[in-house]
Design an enzyme around this catalytic site. Sequence first.
Site, short mmCIF file in Angstrom:
data_model
loop_
_atom_site.label_atom_id
_atom_site.label_comp_id
_atom_site.label_asym_id
_atom_site.label_seq_id
_atom_site.Cartn_x
_atom_site.Cartn_y
_atom_site.Cartn_z
N ARG A 51 20.64 17.04 4.05
CA ARG A 51 19.29 16.76 3.54
C ARG A 51 18.27 16.89 4.68
O ARG A 51 17.12 17.25 4.47
CB ARG A 51 19.23 15.36 2.92
CG ARG A 51 17.85 14.95 2.51
CD ARG A 51 17.77 13.78 1.52
NE ARG A 51 18.85 12.85 1.56
CZ ARG A 51 18.98 11.83 2.44
NH1 ARG A 51 18.07 11.64 3.37
NH2 ARG A 51 20.04 11.04 2.39
N TYR A 103 -3.40 26.71 -10.16
CA TYR A 103 -2.26 26.74 -11.08
C TYR A 103 -2.24 25.45 -11.92
O TYR A 103 -2.38 24.35 -11.37
CB TYR A 103 -0.97 26.89 -10.25
CG TYR A 103 0.29 26.71 -11.04
CD1 TYR A 103 0.59 27.52 -12.12
CD2 TYR A 103 1.19 25.69 -10.72
CE1 TYR A 103 1.75 27.35 -12.85
CE2 TYR A 103 2.36 25.51 -11.44
CZ TYR A 103 2.62 26.34 -12.51
OH TYR A 103 3.77 26.16 -13.23
N ASP A 175 -3.00 27.81 -1.16
CA ASP A 175 -1.83 28.28 -1.90
C ASP A 175 -1.90 29.81 -1.87
O ASP A 175 -2.76 30.41 -2.52
CB ASP A 175 -1.90 27.73 -3.34
CG ASP A 175 -0.69 28.14 -4.18
OD1 ASP A 175 -0.08 29.17 -3.86
OD2 ASP A 175 -0.39 27.43 -5.15
N LYS A 200 8.00 33.25 -6.23
CA LYS A 200 7.24 34.43 -6.64
C LYS A 200 7.49 35.60 -5.66
O LYS A 200 8.62 36.01 -5.49
CB LYS A 200 5.77 34.06 -6.76
CG LYS A 200 5.53 32.77 -7.58
CD LYS A 200 5.97 32.94 -9.01
CE LYS A 200 5.91 31.74 -9.93
NZ LYS A 200 5.70 30.42 -9.50
N1 PLP Z 1 1.32 27.79 -7.15
C1 PLP Z 1 1.11 28.89 -7.89
C2 PLP Z 1 -0.05 29.78 -7.58
C3 PLP Z 1 1.98 29.19 -8.94
O1 PLP Z 1 1.77 30.31 -9.67
C4 PLP Z 1 3.07 28.33 -9.21
C5 PLP Z 1 4.00 28.60 -10.32
O2 PLP Z 1 3.76 29.43 -11.16
C6 PLP Z 1 3.24 27.19 -8.42
C7 PLP Z 1 2.35 26.95 -7.39
C8 PLP Z 1 4.39 26.25 -8.66
O3 PLP Z 1 5.55 26.79 -8.15
P1 PLP Z 1 7.04 26.53 -8.74
O4 PLP Z 1 7.06 27.08 -10.13
O5 PLP Z 1 7.92 27.23 -7.77
O6 PLP Z 1 7.23 25.05 -8.73
#
Ligand code: PLP
Length: 384
Positions: A51, A103, A175, A200
């Site tokens: 961990r 998001y 992000d 992604k």
């Molecule tokens: N940030 C963005 C821009 C996203 O598109 C997503 C998911 O679609 C996330 C964060 C969250 O990521 P995760 O689905 O890996 O938890």
Amino acid sequence: MTKSTHGFSTRAIHDGQPADPLTGAVNVPIYLSSTYQQEEIGKNKGHEYARVTNPTRDALEANLASLEGGTSAHVFGSGMAAIMAMVTMFRSGDHVICGENVYGGTARLFNYIVVNYGIEFTYVDTSDTEAVRRAITPRTKLVHIETPTNPIMTLTDIRAVADICHGNGVELSVDNTFMSPYFQRPIELGADIVMHSTTKFLNGHSDGLGGVLVGTKPKHNEDFAFVQKCTGGILSPFESWLVLRGVKTLAVRMRQHDESGRKIAAYLAQHKKVKKVHYPGLPDHPQHDLAKKQMSGFGSMISFETGSLEKANMLLKSARICTLGESLGGVETLISHPATMTHAAVRTEERARLGITDGLVRLSVGIEDVDDLLADLDQALAKL
Ligand code: PLP
């Protein structure tokens, strides 16, 4: 961590992953061990318990820190787990400014869970940098943005917002999921923290979840490692290895995503059944100049307006190669309906205000032959 002077692709393939000292294997092994033999009290080979650290995860973290130009990186079980780890920086009474079109899951986490711990959020159109300045209070600790935003592809001037933040003792987190470090490196533009859903483009093959926080200060390194140890929401060795493998081809994949993205956006923009296309690479995108300044490519995220829910649904169910599904950034083209999928948690009036209409369709253009993708969209659009 010493900074490598090599180019992006060389760093993607080599940084954090020298040949295995035991066997010479050129790929970092997947270390499946929850615990490590200790030689005597307080003496070990750098690992005690999985961990806390794991060699495969360490390799990925070093690699991602290098690609984003940060000084540390910590990976978590998903993008949301990475954002939750960042939230542990705040204390009750703190204030956070968040881009108004981030998001949907990020806003859901903040509005339904994190607010219960006495942390206040203000949502701002961060493409208006003065609005960010106006929203800062003495309690503001962080500004969190996405650029471009999902799905309207609105940009925020990272350098301008970073300057405002730093002038007020506030940190900026970006992000960077949509662009990947290949096309946009927010730390070079002044950001303090970069976050990704590695699910992604970084992983790139739609076969693993993950998230990362790349930091720039010793405190980020200490705090995010402590969160990994305390909360345990870490990325598994296998998924760490998947991302390491994915990242090796990030540059070539992104170049193809971008080339095909540009062609498809141009095709959609001239199609008579498409009412509007949101893509920063199109000259009529309101922030095309900013896109050229702070990104080195436009990527493959495109959204466009079909005019109604019925038309959007007809398009989505008629597409054959473009697969109807959540997510983005994989080698395969995904087509989705933001209003009922990624942004279903956003209130109807708010969606309307943000431009996320019932007729809006989002594409994550993959790296299939672009002529096949164009033919697929052509036959699906012909049905509207
Ligand atoms: N940030 C963005 C821009 C996203 O598109 C997503 C998911 O679609 C996330 C964060 C969250 O990521 P995760 O689905 O890996 O938890």
